[in-house]
Write a protein that holds these residues in place. Structure first.
Motif, PDB file in Angstrom:
ATOM      1  N   THR A  68      63.245  32.735  45.010  1.00 33.49           N
ATOM      2  CA  THR A  68      63.944  31.717  44.218  1.00 33.49           C
ATOM      3  C   THR A  68      64.804  30.824  45.088  1.00 33.49           C
ATOM      4  OG1 THR A  68      65.714  33.319  43.804  1.00 33.49           O
ATOM      5  CG2 THR A  68      63.952  33.162  42.165  1.00 33.49           C
ATOM      6  N   ASP A  69      65.273  31.336  46.236  1.00 33.68           N
ATOM      7  CA  ASP A  69      66.141  30.552  47.108  1.00 33.68           C
ATOM      8  C   ASP A  69      65.369  29.568  47.970  1.00 33.68           C
ATOM      9  OD1 ASP A  69      68.255  31.964  46.088  1.00 33.68           O
ATOM     10  OD2 ASP A  69      68.245  33.463  47.699  1.00 33.68           O
ATOM     11  N   ASP A  70      64.076  29.792  48.175  1.00 37.94           N
ATOM     12  CA  ASP A  70      63.271  28.902  49.023  1.00 37.94           C
ATOM     13  C   ASP A  70      61.897  28.742  48.391  1.00 37.94           C
ATOM     14  OD1 ASP A  70      62.157  27.389  50.978  1.00 37.94           O
ATOM     15  OD2 ASP A  70      62.402  28.833  52.605  1.00 37.94           O
ATOM     16  N   PRO A  71      61.716  27.780  47.473  1.00 31.52           N
ATOM     17  CA  PRO A  71      60.422  27.621  46.808  1.00 31.52           C
ATOM     18  C   PRO A  71      59.345  27.029  47.698  1.00 31.52           C
ATOM     19  CG  PRO A  71      61.924  25.882  46.132  1.00 31.52           C
ATOM     20  CD  PRO A  71      62.724  26.824  46.981  1.00 31.52           C
ATOM     21  N   ASN A  72      59.678  26.668  48.946  1.00 29.62           N
ATOM     22  CA  ASN A  72      58.671  26.102  49.844  1.00 29.62           C
ATOM     23  C   ASN A  72      57.779  27.154  50.476  1.00 29.62           C
ATOM     24  OD1 ASN A  72      61.287  24.181  50.151  1.00 29.62           O
ATOM     25  ND2 ASN A  72      59.424  22.972  50.271  1.00 29.62           N
ATOM     26  N   VAL A  73      58.111  28.418  50.335  1.00 33.95           N
ATOM     27  CA  VAL A  73      57.292  29.484  50.908  1.00 33.95           C
ATOM     28  C   VAL A  73      56.835  30.403  49.786  1.00 33.95           C
ATOM     29  CG1 VAL A  73      58.477  29.378  53.124  1.00 33.95           C
ATOM     30  CG2 VAL A  73      59.285  30.954  51.367  1.00 33.95           C
ATOM     31  N   ASP A  74      55.694  31.033  49.992  1.00 32.65           N
ATOM     32  CA  ASP A  74      55.199  32.015  49.033  1.00 32.65           C
ATOM     33  C   ASP A  74      54.276  32.981  49.745  1.00 32.65           C
ATOM     34  OD1 ASP A  74      52.283  31.050  48.757  1.00 32.65           O
ATOM     35  OD2 ASP A  74      53.372  29.245  48.185  1.00 32.65           O
ATOM     36  N   LEU A  75      53.987  34.073  49.066  1.00 31.87           N
ATOM     37  CA  LEU A  75      53.150  35.135  49.612  1.00 31.87           C
ATOM     38  C   LEU A  75      52.127  35.544  48.574  1.00 31.87           C
ATOM     39  CD1 LEU A  75      52.623  37.261  51.908  1.00 31.87           C
ATOM     40  CD2 LEU A  75      54.151  38.780  50.631  1.00 31.87           C
ATOM     41  N   VAL A  76      50.859  35.630  48.986  1.00 34.23           N
ATOM     42  CA  VAL A  76      49.769  36.081  48.129  1.00 34.23           C
ATOM     43  C   VAL A  76      49.123  37.290  48.793  1.00 34.23           C
ATOM     44  CG1 VAL A  76      47.590  35.477  47.027  1.00 34.23           C
ATOM     45  CG2 VAL A  76      49.370  33.740  47.287  1.00 34.23           C
ATOM     46  N   ALA A  77      49.184  38.435  48.128  1.00 29.64           N
ATOM     47  CA  ALA A  77      48.615  39.677  48.654  1.00 29.64           C
ATOM     48  C   ALA A  77      47.564  40.191  47.678  1.00 29.64           C
ATOM     49  CB  ALA A  77      49.699  40.726  48.875  1.00 29.64           C
ATOM     50  N   THR A  78      46.446  40.660  48.206  1.00 26.90           N
ATOM     51  CA  THR A  78      45.328  41.132  47.388  1.00 26.90           C
ATOM     52  C   THR A  78      44.838  42.469  47.908  1.00 26.90           C
ATOM     53  OG1 THR A  78      44.632  38.845  46.965  1.00 26.90           O
ATOM     54  CG2 THR A  78      43.034  40.564  46.506  1.00 26.90           C
ATOM     55  N   VAL A  79      44.591  43.386  46.977  1.00 24.03           N
ATOM     56  CA  VAL A  79      43.992  44.689  47.290  1.00 24.03           C
ATOM     57  C   VAL A  79      42.854  44.920  46.304  1.00 24.03           C
ATOM     58  CG1 VAL A  79      44.342  47.169  47.455  1.00 24.03           C
ATOM     59  CG2 VAL A  79      46.171  45.609  48.168  1.00 24.03           C
ATOM     60  N   SER A  80      41.682  45.236  46.791  1.00 20.87           N
ATOM     61  CA  SER A  80      40.518  45.469  45.933  1.00 20.87           C
ATOM     62  C   SER A  80      39.686  46.589  46.520  1.00 20.87           C
ATOM     63  CB  SER A  80      39.674  44.200  45.796  1.00 20.87           C
ATOM     64  OG  SER A  80      39.194  43.772  47.065  1.00 20.87           O
ATOM     65  N   GLY A  81      38.932  47.252  45.633  1.00 20.58           N
ATOM     66  CA  GLY A  81      38.094  48.338  46.095  1.00 20.58           C
ATOM     67  C   GLY A  81      37.375  49.001  44.947  1.00 20.58           C
ATOM     68  N   PRO A  82      36.563  50.028  45.238  1.00 22.22           N
ATOM     69  CA  PRO A  82      35.805  50.727  44.197  1.00 22.22           C
ATOM     70  C   PRO A  82      36.687  51.678  43.411  1.00 22.22           C
ATOM     71  CG  PRO A  82      35.363  51.707  46.331  1.00 22.22           C
ATOM     72  CD  PRO A  82      36.247  50.513  46.588  1.00 22.22           C
ATOM     73  N   LEU A  83      36.275  51.952  42.177  1.00 22.42           N
ATOM     74  CA  LEU A  83      36.994  52.903  41.334  1.00 22.42           C
ATOM     75  C   LEU A  83      36.625  54.344  41.645  1.00 22.42           C
ATOM     76  CD1 LEU A  83      36.803  51.041  37.907  1.00 22.42           C
ATOM     77  CD2 LEU A  83      38.815  51.314  39.362  1.00 22.42           C
ATOM     78  N   ASP A  84      35.455  54.567  42.246  1.00 23.67           N
ATOM     79  CA  ASP A  84      35.042  55.930  42.571  1.00 23.67           C
ATOM     80  C   ASP A  84      35.455  56.269  44.003  1.00 23.67           C
ATOM     81  OD1 ASP A  84      33.203  54.518  44.148  1.00 23.67           O
ATOM     82  OD2 ASP A  84      31.720  54.549  42.535  1.00 23.67           O
ATOM     83  N   ASN A  85      35.151  57.460  44.419  1.00 22.59           N
ATOM     84  CA  ASN A  85      35.526  57.943  45.749  1.00 22.59           C
ATOM     85  C   ASN A  85      34.320  58.105  46.662  1.00 22.59           C
ATOM     86  OD1 ASN A  85      38.288  58.159  45.054  1.00 22.59           O
ATOM     87  ND2 ASN A  85      37.912  60.170  44.103  1.00 22.59           N
ATOM     88  N   LYS A  86      33.336  57.231  46.503  1.00 21.49           N
ATOM     89  CA  LYS A  86      32.160  57.320  47.358  1.00 21.49           C
ATOM     90  C   LYS A  86      32.508  56.946  48.800  1.00 21.49           C
ATOM     91  CE  LYS A  86      28.801  56.435  43.693  1.00 21.49           C
ATOM     92  NZ  LYS A  86      27.694  55.570  43.215  1.00 21.49           N
ATOM     93  N   PRO A  87      31.866  57.617  49.774  1.00 19.18           N
ATOM     94  CA  PRO A  87      32.203  57.346  51.182  1.00 19.18           C
ATOM     95  C   PRO A  87      31.953  55.899  51.583  1.00 19.18           C
ATOM     96  CG  PRO A  87      30.944  59.388  50.968  1.00 19.18           C
ATOM     97  CD  PRO A  87      30.907  58.719  49.631  1.00 19.18           C
ATOM     98  N   GLU A  88      30.911  55.257  50.987  1.00 19.19           N
ATOM     99  CA  GLU A  88      30.613  53.885  51.397  1.00 19.19           C
ATOM    100  C   GLU A  88      31.589  52.873  50.815  1.00 19.19           C
ATOM    101  OE1 GLU A  88      28.000  54.992  47.843  1.00 19.19           O
ATOM    102  OE2 GLU A  88      28.646  55.877  49.743  1.00 19.19           O
TER     103      GLU A  88
END
Length: 423
Positions: A68-88
């Motif tokens: 809120t103090d510096d609206p000229n900067v921002d950060l976009v973070a993304t995490v994605s992956g499978p729902l199962d626990n397959k090795p691949e």
């Protein structure tokens, strides 16, 4: 006292909910892209066909925050992956830190991208001077495991953009193997027609004879109606001959409609609500000899539609020859806003249906006109004749429909204005 008892009731109002995602995030980096790849309805169709459609049996989480103090900067973070626990299966994560010189002008910025896949570290910078219409940008992968392609050594681009013309080219000056442009485009707008041509060398020798190979060229023509504001209905139809081997026909339509609303939580004068309906279709057909198609289908298509019923719910669906998907998204306009989406994909080749999930948290695009905000309400006629005329009001300044038709958006909230008048 007589004026008090004879006071006229307030006029009927139609609510204008904010769009889920406007302007699109891709518009923030469009000065790094060829205008040919964004016009002809390509950007709108990309958002319609891809946004909130999560991969089957996968999840995605995206956080988009700015201080809120510096609206000229921002950060976009993304995490994605499978729902199962397959090795691949592999969980992918990345983060993008961005500095923007002007909060309202996304065309001059610097961003730093980090991820656990290629590229591991990347720097991008773009400068655009609207007075002269000239811009420049650089994309440089700072850390890669292997530099194979010429683009891995960095890309430098120059462009000129105005309301009716866009031309530019990209080069790889740090590569010793090739000094020719890796991309060049020319797009012009004449009234409602947009025509363009693009050069992308992929065939031929490593010299200037590649300009003579038609497989390195693409051309397109489009016809569009609308101002670009989400409050204006729009229609875009495009034809493209890509690489002299593929014919693409597409169209996209954005419709703004009003329906009656019966909500006991609203004021009595609120009689309707604005809905946004989008529809798109794309057909791809190969025009080369079938024997040289390498087993690819001669033609394919996809069709999609979305309906935003109010500021909280969005329903989308798309279908193609091999699969079909449907999405239901819910958004809460807290600060920051929170969006949860669930998508179901039906794979007709195996006859199975799988789910995907997405969670988004954001305060980069904030809506300033939610619910029955008295600072921005819309009075518009409908089939039930809810009102006698069309009247917009933003603050103390009235805005008529004629202002909207003449593209005078000064009285509108920033989120309802077109996201740019640069071709």
């Amino acid at each position: 006292m007589g004026n008090y008892f004879n006071k006229e009731p307030p006029p009927p109002l139609v609510l204008v909910p904010p769009l889920f995602d406007f302007p699109p995030l891709a518009a923030r980096t469009r000065m790094l892209e060829s205008s040919y790849n964004l016009l002809f309805g390509k950007l709108a169709l990309k958002c319609l066909f891809e946004d909130y459609f999560e991969e089957a049996r996968h999840f995605s989480t995206r956080i988009m925050l700015k201080p809120t103090d510096d609206p000229n900067v921002d950060l976009v973070a993304t995490v994605s992956g499978p729902l199962d626990n397959k090795p691949e299966g592999k969980v992918l994560g990345n983060a993008l830190f961005r500095w923007q010189g002007d909060v309202d002008d996304p065309h001059t910025f610097v961003d730093l991208f980090v991820s656990n896949y290629e590229p591991v570290l990347r720097l991008r910078s773009c400068s655009y001077y609207p007075t002269y219409g000239f811009g420049s940008f650089v994309i440089f992968p700072l850390q890669l495991k292997r530099r194979i392609a010429s683009e891995n050594y960095g890309v430098v681009g120059l462009r000129h953009s105005s309301e009716n013309l866009s031309l530019g080219a990209t080069f790889v000056p740090f590569s010793t193997a090739d000094k020719c442009p890796t991309n060049a485009w020319l797009v012009s707008k004449i009234g409602r027609l947009t025509v363009g041509v693009q050069y992308e060398p992929q065939c031929g020798s490593k010299d200037y004879t590649r300009f003579k190979n038609l497989r390195n060229w693409s051309c397109a023509i489009g016809y569009g109606v609308g101002t670009g504001s989400p409050l204006s209905p729009s229609f875009i139809f495009g034809l493209e001959l890509a690489k002299s081997s593929q014919f693409i026909a597409s169209f996209y339509q954005h419709v703004v409609v009003q329906r009656r609303v019966k909500n006991p939580l609203e004021e009595n004068e609120v009689v309707g609500i604005t809905n946004y309906i989008d529809f798109g279709f794309e057909l791809q057909s190969r025009v080369e000899d079938v024997e040289t198609s390498n087993g690819l289908p001669d033609s394919t298509f996809q069709v999609a539609a979305s309906w935003q019923a109010n500021k909280n719910f969005l329903l989308k669906g798309k279908a193609g020859p091999l699969s079909s998907s449907i999405v239901l998204a819910f958004k809460s306009w807290w600060k920051p806003s929170f969006t949860f989406s669930i998508s179901a994909t039906r794979d007709r080749t195996v006859g199975k249906t799988a789910l995907g999930f997405g969670i988004h948290v954001e305060n980069i695009r904030e809506a300033s006109y939610e619910r029955a905000d008295p600072n921005f309400v819309m009075l518009t006629p409908s089939k039930e004749h809810l009102a006698e005329g069309i009247h917009w009001r933003s603050g103390k300044r009235p805005m008529l429909q004629s202002d909207l038709n003449s593209e005078n958006f000064d009285g509108l909230p920033r989120e309802l204005r077109p996201y740019g008048n640069i071709l």
